[in-house]
Design an enzyme around this catalytic site. Structure first.
Site, short mmCIF file in Angstrom:
data_model
loop_
_atom_site.label_atom_id
_atom_site.label_comp_id
_atom_site.label_asym_id
_atom_site.label_seq_id
_atom_site.Cartn_x
_atom_site.Cartn_y
_atom_site.Cartn_z
N GLY A 185 1.02 -1.13 0.39
CA GLY A 185 -0.19 0.10 0.04
C GLY A 185 0.97 1.11 0.25
N HIS A 191 -2.79 7.85 6.60
CA HIS A 191 -1.69 9.18 6.27
C HIS A 191 -2.89 10.10 5.44
CE1 HIS A 191 1.83 6.97 5.45
NE2 HIS A 191 1.80 5.05 4.99
N HIS A 214 -4.65 1.59 7.29
CA HIS A 214 -2.97 2.10 7.41
C HIS A 214 -3.14 3.16 6.50
CE1 HIS A 214 1.34 1.56 8.02
NE2 HIS A 214 1.19 2.20 6.57
N GLU A 215 -4.01 3.23 5.08
CA GLU A 215 -3.19 4.06 4.04
C GLU A 215 -4.04 5.14 4.10
OE1 GLU A 215 -0.54 3.90 2.57
OE2 GLU A 215 -0.30 1.48 3.49
N GLN A 218 2.87 10.10 0.97
CA GLN A 218 4.24 10.00 1.59
C GLN A 218 5.07 9.82 -0.37
OE1 GLN A 218 1.78 5.57 1.97
NE2 GLN A 218 4.69 5.72 3.18
N CYS A 242 5.12 -0.30 7.11
CA CYS A 242 5.11 1.23 6.73
C CYS A 242 6.63 1.59 5.62
CB CYS A 242 5.11 2.46 7.19
SG CYS A 242 4.16 3.66 5.96
N LEU A 243 6.25 2.41 4.00
CA LEU A 243 7.82 2.38 3.31
C LEU A 243 8.07 3.24 3.55
CD1 LEU A 243 5.77 1.51 -0.34
CD2 LEU A 243 7.71 0.25 1.00
#
Ligand code: NI
Length: 175
Positions: A48, A143, A139-140, A53, A97-98
């Site tokens: 995701g 963000h 989660h996304e 991000q 998380c990226l």
């Protein structure tokens, strides 16, 4: 359409703490951004990615939680995604998380959610998600509200991971 990889912001970064603006007009630029985000996510690799991000403060997320490599990919593009309802049942997953590379922690969230969004053609969609998909979509969406999975952790653990990321950023800046 194949997108172009974009650099992923690493926590801590003020852009990862902002509430993103709803998308009102689905322009070609926004569709290109979605393609770029999918490319960036698959390349990472991740399941995701949210627009902030890659430094864009618009309400856009992409995800693909299909882990079975024998099955075709299931890329999803969601503009203005919104959790419409959540189950009372909870589920705990080890999240990453990226923007917080190689750091993982258990987070408890509703086990199932109903989500509404606009697809890449601007058509409203609604679907129920469970399992990893439910965790990932929550989660996304977090963000887009300036929230990271770290915000669910105890302060000590959050600070420890944040310090590691500050160190990582210093090392990368020097390289
Ligand atoms: Ni993330």
């Amino acid at each position: 359409m194949k997108g172009m990889k974009r650099p992923i912001l690493i926590h801590p970064d003020p852009r990862l703490k902002k509430v993103c603006a709803p998308v009102s007009d689905l322009s070609d630029d926004l569709r290109r951004l979605a393609d770029d985000m999918l490319e960036t996510m698959y390349d990472a690799p991740g399941i995701g990615l949210a627009a902030p991000q890659v430094g864009v403060l618009d309400r856009l997320i992409v995800l693909d939680c299909e882990k079975d490599e024998t099955k075709p990919p299931q890329p999803m593009v969601m503009f203005n995604p919104e959790v419409l309802s959540s189950s009372e049942d909870l589920n705990t997953y080890e999240e990453g998380c990226l923007s917080i590379p190689e750091q993982y922690a258990e987070v408890t969230r509703p086990a199932a959610v109903r989500v509404g969004w606009l697809d890449r053609d601007g058509n409203p969609q609604e679907r129920d998600f469970d399992g990893l998909w439910a965790t990932c979509v929550q989660h996304e969406i977090d963000h887009l509200n300036g929230k990271l999975f770290l915000d669910y952790l105890k302060p000590m653990k959050r600070q420890m991971i944040t310090r590691r990321m500050q160190k990582l950023k210093r090392e990368r800046a020097r390289a």
